[in-house]
Design an enzyme around this catalytic site. Sequence first.
Site: not given
Ligand code: PAF
Length: 282
Positions: A36-37, A30, A151
């Site tokens: 982390g991402h 999102m 997480k």
């Molecule tokens: O973990 C997230 O950022 C959201 O829940 C996801 C998996 C992208 C779905 O919108």
Amino acid sequence: MLVFKTKIDLQNHLLNNKSNKTSVGMVPTMGALHKGHISLVQKCVSENNITVVSIFVNPTQFDNSEDLKKYPSTLEEDISLLKQVSDKIIVFSPTASDIYDGNIISKTYNFKGLDKVMEGAFRDNHFNGVGTIVETLLTLVMPDNAYFGEKDYQQLAIIKNLIKTQNIPINIIGCPIVREANGLAMSSRNERLSATLRKEASFIYQTLMTAKKKFGTESALKIIEWVKSEFKNRNDLTLEYVQIANAETLQPVLRKQKNKKYRIFIAVYANDVRLIDNIPLN
Ligand code: PAF
């Protein structure tokens, strides 16, 4: 770096560039990307020929419109962070009406009780919203591999269940939590914490680690009561829930059994910022 804003443009690009020999990885996010991402994206890039990162704040998974409004939106910064990993990454950043074909509502799933506890018990319809967007994104891209962080461990378990029940042939890969130096789990929401609260919030991880130490000798019930009492003494941190659960079924543990894996899960408000965390206990 390619940035697609519509499903049709992304699909056309993938049709022209995917072959039987290319493996495609996807990291749904999102946005408001943090380390982390980036760890998920790095793993995805290292394991696939093509990496697609989606950046979309999904309205149907928010039960609270204020939370949705406050969710950070930092597309330009996100793109420049992704470029530092690889400029070959494909970014997909659709509008809600494009991704939902103008009908912004969630489907209703049967997640076999995985969605009834913890986050699901406190966030009405949250997992139907997550399921809807994840199914839409994954069936659009049809990656070989999709990467999610631990997480959101409950979300990860629900996505694995969804992929299985809908027969979608994609590997779901769970990746370890990345933490700040003081132990606080990395989250886009951490940006909304003051410097003082960011320090104070390390108490969440410290408490989980002490609970883990106690798990060898004390009952789950006693540990839960202890965690609750620890948070009663804090003005800055308000405990929403703490749960010790079976790592597979996510159901609360009443009596520990040998050969079963358990985790402790927690949700805490630091002022108005909701933080979640979890760690394995054995
Ligand atoms: O973990 C997230 O950022 C959201 O829940 C996801 C998996 C992208 C779905 O919108």
